[in-house]
Each structure stands twice: as C-alpha cells, then as structure tokens.
Design a protein around this motif. Structure first.
Motif, short mmCIF file in Angstrom:
data_model
loop_
_atom_site.label_atom_id
_atom_site.label_comp_id
_atom_site.label_asym_id
_atom_site.label_seq_id
_atom_site.Cartn_x
_atom_site.Cartn_y
_atom_site.Cartn_z
N ALA A 264 50.54 17.73 -22.05
CA ALA A 264 49.38 17.13 -21.40
C ALA A 264 48.50 16.60 -22.61
O ALA A 264 48.43 17.16 -23.63
CB ALA A 264 48.94 17.88 -20.52
N GLY A 265 47.73 15.48 -22.09
CA GLY A 265 46.55 14.92 -23.10
C GLY A 265 46.17 13.65 -22.64
O GLY A 265 47.23 13.01 -21.98
N ALA A 266 45.19 13.23 -23.12
CA ALA A 266 44.48 11.93 -22.70
C ALA A 266 45.31 10.91 -23.70
O ALA A 266 45.99 11.27 -24.54
CB ALA A 266 42.98 11.82 -23.14
N ASN A 267 44.97 9.44 -23.24
CA ASN A 267 45.61 8.65 -24.01
C ASN A 267 45.09 8.68 -25.56
O ASN A 267 44.13 9.24 -25.83
CB ASN A 267 45.23 7.26 -23.41
CG ASN A 267 45.78 6.90 -22.06
OD1 ASN A 267 46.96 7.30 -21.84
ND2 ASN A 267 45.38 6.20 -21.28
N PRO B 7 46.15 14.75 -14.15
CA PRO B 7 45.82 16.25 -13.91
C PRO B 7 46.53 16.69 -12.56
O PRO B 7 46.55 17.89 -12.75
CB PRO B 7 44.38 15.93 -13.57
CG PRO B 7 44.33 14.27 -13.23
CD PRO B 7 45.23 13.92 -14.19
N VAL B 8 47.26 15.64 -11.79
CA VAL B 8 47.79 16.26 -10.73
C VAL B 8 49.20 17.03 -11.05
O VAL B 8 49.65 18.16 -10.65
CB VAL B 8 48.06 15.08 -9.69
CG1 VAL B 8 48.93 15.51 -8.47
CG2 VAL B 8 46.91 14.36 -9.32
N TYR C 137 39.81 18.59 -18.04
CA TYR C 137 39.48 17.55 -19.07
C TYR C 137 40.18 16.42 -18.77
O TYR C 137 39.72 15.28 -18.65
CB TYR C 137 40.10 17.93 -20.41
CG TYR C 137 39.90 17.02 -21.51
CD1 TYR C 137 38.58 16.73 -22.09
CD2 TYR C 137 41.15 16.12 -21.66
CE1 TYR C 137 38.42 15.60 -22.85
CE2 TYR C 137 41.08 14.93 -22.61
CZ TYR C 137 39.43 14.94 -23.26
OH TYR C 137 39.41 13.98 -24.20
N LEU C 138 41.39 16.40 -18.28
CA LEU C 138 42.11 15.45 -17.52
C LEU C 138 41.64 14.61 -16.44
O LEU C 138 41.73 13.27 -16.38
CB LEU C 138 43.71 15.79 -17.32
CG LEU C 138 44.44 16.14 -18.41
CD1 LEU C 138 45.86 16.39 -18.05
CD2 LEU C 138 44.74 15.01 -19.52
N ARG C 139 40.96 15.20 -15.58
CA ARG C 139 40.28 14.72 -14.58
C ARG C 139 39.18 13.89 -15.10
O ARG C 139 38.50 12.78 -14.35
CB ARG C 139 39.83 15.84 -13.58
CG ARG C 139 40.91 16.36 -12.61
CD ARG C 139 40.56 16.96 -11.61
NE ARG C 139 41.69 17.73 -10.77
CZ ARG C 139 42.48 17.27 -10.08
NH1 ARG C 139 42.33 15.93 -9.76
NH2 ARG C 139 43.51 17.91 -9.57
N THR C 140 38.42 14.33 -16.09
CA THR C 140 37.12 13.46 -16.56
C THR C 140 37.63 12.39 -17.23
O THR C 140 36.82 11.40 -17.25
CB THR C 140 36.34 14.37 -17.52
OG1 THR C 140 37.23 14.73 -18.95
CG2 THR C 140 35.94 15.64 -16.74
N SER C 141 38.91 12.22 -17.79
CA SER C 141 39.25 11.12 -18.41
C SER C 141 40.31 10.20 -17.54
O SER C 141 41.06 9.39 -18.07
CB SER C 141 40.12 11.52 -19.80
OG SER C 141 41.21 12.43 -19.45
N GLU C 142 40.33 10.48 -16.20
CA GLU C 142 41.19 9.81 -15.29
C GLU C 142 40.97 8.51 -15.13
O GLU C 142 41.72 7.47 -15.01
CB GLU C 142 41.26 10.49 -13.96
CG GLU C 142 42.52 9.97 -13.27
CD GLU C 142 42.57 11.00 -11.95
OE1 GLU C 142 43.67 10.86 -11.33
OE2 GLU C 142 41.66 11.65 -11.60
#
Length: 466
Positions: A27-30, A382-383, A453-458
C-alpha cells in the motif's frame, strides 16, 4: 514464488530489500515507488528469457540509462544489482517434454549489470556477475511461515549428501570474469561463459533438464505475470483463428480459456458460477458458447431473472471479478501474478470481494494439493487495506507500506541527498513476521496508521466507476 528481493542501483532503490508471502499487498500513495518494484520484477523476468539485455531494458518506461538510480544532475549509478530468493516447483519440464525432480527448491539468484561507453562512444550494457545457489536449510528463516507438517512437501528433505558447488558462479579465469555452470548432479565438464561484453544473462541460455535447478529458476522468473486488465479485451469474444486459450495480461482470450476449462471438466463451470455468485449475487450462471458460425467463443452470464448477458455488455467491475474467478480454476495459471491497483474500475462496495478473490488465487501452504501460486498487489485504496484485518493471523498474507524518503548517502567520494523508496512491513500481532531487521520506529507501523494516511490522500486517486 519470489520470497525475497534486494535491489541496488535501479530507479528509486538504494540498498533496498523486501520479503514476500503467497499473498502480498503493498500500500502507498501515488509516486511512492510501488510501480518501480513491479518494473524491477518485470525486468528480471525478461532478462531470464531474452537473448539481449538492451531489448529487455527497452521494454521498460524511458531510456535505459533512466533505469539506473539517478544520484544528481546527469549522475547515474554505474551498476544495477539484483538478488532474489525463490521457492520453485519440485518438478521441472523443458520445452521438449522431459522432466526432472529437484533436490533443492529454495534458490538464490544474483545478477549485476553494468553500463559503460563502448568503442563507438555509445552507452551500452553488459553482465558482470551472475550466480545461482541453493539456500541451506539451517539458514533459511523464511520457511518458518510453512507449518512443519507440510514443509517437506514444499522443501523436500535432502536424503544424502549436500551440494557445495553453486549452480551458477562467477570467477576469474585468465584475467577474464567467467561464469561457470557445472553439470547438475554429475561430474561432467563445466560450461564456461566469458563475460567480455556479455549481452545476455547466462540463465536465459539454458533450456534443458540437463541443468534442472538452473532451468527451474529460469522458468520461475519467466512465469511472473503482470495483470493490466483492459475492459475492452475482457469483453471480446475469442477468435478461433487468431486467439489462444491462455488469458493474456490484458485479459484477451478469456472466453477461450473458459472453454478449455469447460472441456477439461464441465463441473468447473458450476464452481466458477458459484464463486461469481458469492461476490455478485445478481449473477447465477456462467457459460461459454462455441459460436461456430462466427468461429469464436463467447462468454454469457445469466442473472436471477434468467436474463442472459454476453461479455460485450458487462461492466468493467463485473469483468474483472469474472476474470479472477476463471483464473482460480485455470490449471494453466501458476507462478506469480502481479496486479497494479486492482481497485481501478471497481465500486468501493466490491473491493472487499476483489480482495478475497486475490487471496484465493494464492497458495495456502497447508493445502499440499494446491499449485504454487502467488499474488502481489500494489494499491492506494484505503478500502482494500481496511479489508486486510480478516487475515491478521494468516502467515500466508503480508501487508507492506511504501513511501518515498529523502536520505543522504556517500556515493564514491561525494555525499548526496536522494529520494529513495522504502517499503516496510505493517506489523500485526500473530501475523507474518519478516526476517529483515527494522528500526523500532519502523516496527510501529500499523494497519490503522496506513489506512488513515491513505484516506487523507484519497483525493489524489482516480474516481471509482462502475
């Protein structure tokens, strides 16, 4: 199955290492380097079979010099080094149908590739080191994820003797780096490959069971597939004249693969229908039609009202889930399956189903009758990450978190600041525990932290569609 990788000098990786389980989620942001890991695996897979280094590099994104880690303006690494550890199948078959049983199934392969300026003043590539060795049983900590009851099935006991010679090794002969490949299991002559401007890997040149462990490593790396499912390809009927019966990375030949499965065992079609219905209750039956008039195979689904739909009108999300259901029952599907951002095109409510299907596509070591299959997923959903809690105590499942970090390194005599990819394990009580050593701060990474964290960058994500 890949169980460990070490990378240095490739793209955003500097002294990078990571372990893998049958089902591995990254998992991780772009822009965190998740895709770069898949690029590394893609390159290794191609280097195991192609007869030309430059051809393998040219299939990557960008110029081949951009594959080397950039330390600064016009400053690139001179070498790329890979080390991979694998669990391979006990039996190997060559292209002529001959088979052999391996003595060792845990192997470590290393490869170093150097860039240099050739006599024409052009940037060029060459292999400078290559090796393949067995992993000693008493030093192999990764296999602790396999229960003692089933361990001998995946890593057989060695009844007599211990091999002390590498299957592939690099040495110096007459002042020339030379790769030696001894005859496997016999006292025959060693094959020698001088590395003076070697334009392919030694591993790629072996095709027979005369060298079974070398062939097994090659076949394992060749089997690494990278799914990029295209809805248009998934919707297509398969032409009898131009198509094959193996599902491609984009989803072509889905209908022909299903027809082959149906011909081999018609009951499998009922199992696929039942599986699809579990995740998509509106559909009750999956079938494939032999359309002789148009010389093609076509998939059709029935819903609870007995209405019939061809694959041509199905949604992208339905097609993706159907493809995974078919892959699970396809005997031709073995080895590693890499899937980048599987959540794309899937409604958030169906991501839970998608995650379960991906897990079902990986081997459970406790079931010794299952084929050796592995799934590696990278995601910024995040899901999807939130659904990982169901396997908190499953040793076959691991979750990792990728991020780009700024670090300072000594490169030669210079001290340089670089952005590098770090992928750390998300520690869960009772779950898979990596053998790689991490700092106390890194060990505090939890599933809840990653999900938040992933939800904040969604907002950066591509909108879901159905």
């Amino acid at each position: 199955m890949i169980t460990y990788i070490k990378i240095n000098g490739f793209k955003s990786f500097h002294d990078f290492e990571m372990e893998f389980t049958p089902f591995t989620v990254i998992a991780g942001a772009n822009a965190s380097g998740k895709s770069n890991l898949f690029d590394a695996l893609t390159l290794l897979s191609r280097l195991a079979e192609t007869d030309n280094l430059k051809r393998a590099f040219s299939e990557q994104r960008g110029e081949f010099i951009e594959m080397f880690t950039q330390y600064g303006d016009d400053k690139y690494a001179n070498e790329i080094h890979f080390a991979v550890e694998m669990l391979v199948n006990r039996n190997v078959k060559d292209a002529w149908g001959s088979e052999a049983e391996l003595k060792y199934t845990r192997l470590r392969y290393e490869l170093t590739i150097r860039r240099f300026t050739n006599y024409s003043g052009m940037e060029d590539l060459e292999v400078t080191r290559e090796s393949l060795v067995k992993l000693n049983h008493n030093e192999d900590k990764w296999v602790r994820i396999i229960s003692k009851i089933s361990l001998d099935n995946w890593r057989p006991k060695v009844a007599t003797g211990k091999r002390g010679v590498a299957y592939i090794e690099t040495t110096i002969e007459e002042n020339i780096s030379t790769v030696l490949v001894p005859q496997d299991g016999s006292q025959g002559n060693k094959r020698r490959f001088p590395l003076n401007n070697a334009t392919r890997t030694v591993l790629s040149s072996f095709d027979t069971i005369d060298f079974p462990h070398v062939l097994a490593a090659k076949e394992e790396m060749k089997s690494w597939k990278f799914l990029q499912l295209n809805p248009e390809d998934l919707r297509q009927a398969t032409s009898k004249n131009r198509g094959g019966d193996t599902i491609t990375t984009s989803g072509k030949n889905l209908a022909a693969a299903l027809y082959r499965i149906k011909q081999a065992d018609s009951y499998s079609l009922k199992e696929i229908s039942r599986k699809l219905n579990t995740f998509l209750p509106n559909f009750t039956e999956v079938d494939v039609i032999d359309d002789n008039e148009n010389k093609q195979y076509l998939i059709k689904l029935k819903d609870i009202d007995k209405k019939e739909f061809s694959s041509r009108v199905l949604s992208e999300g339905t097609l993706r889930i159907l493809a995974l259901c078919i892959l699970e029952f396809d005997d031709k599907h073995t080895g590693l399956l890499c899937f980048e951002e599987p959540e794309n095109g899937i409604h958030p409510f169906r991501i839970k189903a998608m995650t379960k299907l991906l897990k079902d596509l990986s081997v459970d070591f406790n079931d010794i009758d299952l084929p050796l299959r592995q799934v590696i997923v990278n995601t910024h959903s995040p899901v999807l990450v939130g659904n990982m809690h169901r396997w908190e105590k499953d040793q076959n499942v691991s979750l990792w978190y990728a991020q780009m970090r700024t670090s300072i390194f000594n490169i030669g005599e210079e001290r340089l600041k670089m952005n590098i990819t770090k992928i750390n394990p998300v520690i869960k009580q009772g779950s898979y525990q990596t053998t790689i050593v991490y700092s106390e701060q890194e060990k505090k990474l939890t599933l809840a932290t990653v999900e938040e964290y992933l939800r904040t960058s969604e907002f950066e994500n591509t909108p879901y569609k159905e």
